[in-house]
Design a protein around this motif. Sequence first.
Motif, PDB file in Angstrom:
ATOM      1  N   UNK A 186     -41.439  43.084  30.972  1.00  0.00           N
ATOM      2  CA  UNK A 186     -41.422  41.614  30.924  1.00  0.00           C
ATOM      3  C   UNK A 186     -41.364  41.111  29.486  1.00  0.00           C
ATOM      4  N   UNK A 187     -40.458  40.185  29.233  1.00  0.00           N
ATOM      5  CA  UNK A 187     -40.293  39.623  27.905  1.00  0.00           C
ATOM      6  C   UNK A 187     -39.433  40.473  26.988  1.00  0.00           C
ATOM      7  N   UNK A 233     -42.858  36.002  28.836  1.00  0.00           N
ATOM      8  CA  UNK A 233     -42.954  35.757  30.262  1.00  0.00           C
ATOM      9  C   UNK A 233     -43.689  34.430  30.440  1.00  0.00           C
ATOM     10  N   UNK A 234     -43.749  33.906  31.620  1.00  0.00           N
ATOM     11  CA  UNK A 234     -44.313  32.583  31.856  1.00  0.00           C
ATOM     12  C   UNK A 234     -45.767  32.462  31.421  1.00  0.00           C
ATOM     13  N   UNK A 235     -46.479  33.560  31.285  1.00  0.00           N
ATOM     14  CA  UNK A 235     -47.868  33.557  30.868  1.00  0.00           C
ATOM     15  C   UNK A 235     -47.985  33.224  29.387  1.00  0.00           C
ATOM     16  N   UNK A 236     -49.036  32.545  29.035  1.00  0.00           N
ATOM     17  CA  UNK A 236     -49.316  32.261  27.627  1.00  0.00           C
ATOM     18  C   UNK A 236     -50.029  33.438  26.969  1.00  0.00           C
ATOM     19  N   UNK A 237     -50.442  34.407  27.747  1.00  0.00           N
ATOM     20  CA  UNK A 237     -51.173  35.574  27.251  1.00  0.00           C
ATOM     21  C   UNK A 237     -50.273  36.418  26.357  1.00  0.00           C
ATOM     22  N   UNK A 272     -47.789  48.935  32.035  1.00  0.00           N
ATOM     23  CA  UNK A 272     -47.140  47.924  32.860  1.00  0.00           C
ATOM     24  C   UNK A 272     -47.049  48.486  34.278  1.00  0.00           C
ATOM     25  N   UNK A 273     -47.420  47.719  35.305  1.00  0.00           N
ATOM     26  CA  UNK A 273     -47.427  48.262  36.670  1.00  0.00           C
ATOM     27  C   UNK A 273     -46.025  48.393  37.271  1.00  0.00           C
ATOM     28  N   UNK A 274     -45.292  49.374  36.736  1.00  0.00           N
ATOM     29  CA  UNK A 274     -43.963  49.686  37.245  1.00  0.00           C
ATOM     30  C   UNK A 274     -43.717  51.173  37.014  1.00  0.00           C
ATOM     31  N   UNK A 275     -43.059  51.806  37.956  1.00  0.00           N
ATOM     32  CA  UNK A 275     -42.613  53.189  37.810  1.00  0.00           C
ATOM     33  C   UNK A 275     -41.111  53.158  37.588  1.00  0.00           C
ATOM     34  N   UNK A 276     -40.647  53.762  36.496  1.00  0.00           N
ATOM     35  CA  UNK A 276     -39.202  53.762  36.250  1.00  0.00           C
ATOM     36  C   UNK A 276     -38.599  55.159  36.445  1.00  0.00           C
ATOM     37  N   UNK A 319     -55.519  42.520  32.924  1.00  0.00           N
ATOM     38  CA  UNK A 319     -54.975  41.170  32.902  1.00  0.00           C
ATOM     39  C   UNK A 319     -54.548  40.785  34.310  1.00  0.00           C
ATOM     40  N   UNK A 320     -54.497  39.480  34.576  1.00  0.00           N
ATOM     41  CA  UNK A 320     -54.177  38.975  35.914  1.00  0.00           C
ATOM     42  C   UNK A 320     -52.835  39.468  36.436  1.00  0.00           C
ATOM     43  N   UNK A 321     -51.886  39.727  35.547  1.00  0.00           N
ATOM     44  CA  UNK A 321     -50.557  40.167  35.976  1.00  0.00           C
ATOM     45  C   UNK A 321     -50.504  41.669  36.282  1.00  0.00           C
TER      46      UNK A 321
END
Length: 192
Positions: A26-27, A33-37, A140-144, A168-170
Amino acid sequence: MRVSVYIATSLDGFIARKNGDLDWLPGSDGTSEQSEEDFGYHEFMDSVDVLIMGHHTFETVLAFGIEWPYSEKRVIVLSSQLLQIPSDLPATVEASSCSPADLIQQLSDEGYQRAYIDGGKTIQSFLKAGLIQDMIITRIPILIGSGISLFGPIDNDRKLRHINTRTFENGFVQSQYELENETGTFPFFNLK
């Protein structure tokens, strides 16, 4: 001099796809990303006075097509080949072919206090040289499935001490570790 890593990986430990793509991150297109974090990135960047990256990472950053993200911070791009620095970048960006140990010694002699190491091969070479003292790794919660691994082969075991983990919330999970030095101690974080 303190030498640090701040990096994101997929849950299966890759920092990029085999072709260097970051499309899963993301980003990665240079936008947030839409989060300000910011996941502690700005605080971390404020703590470093020099950034060392490999030429592939440098080329990836340039390909984002955004304004140079490191402002006037000194950036050293490691490359064994002649590397042309675009003229529109700040004068604080330079190329070097020094070994990791020689570069850190040079920077330490110049009074630099903390270096940020970025890029897979560059991180691996600094690890192999025993120069990295701490790492912040955001999973990051993704498997590539495949790609460029953060950690390649190493010559011997390296002990790490867990400092803290944030969630984090995401779904991002960020852990900070300190690496044992050659004397078998962990000099930076005084944990009680």
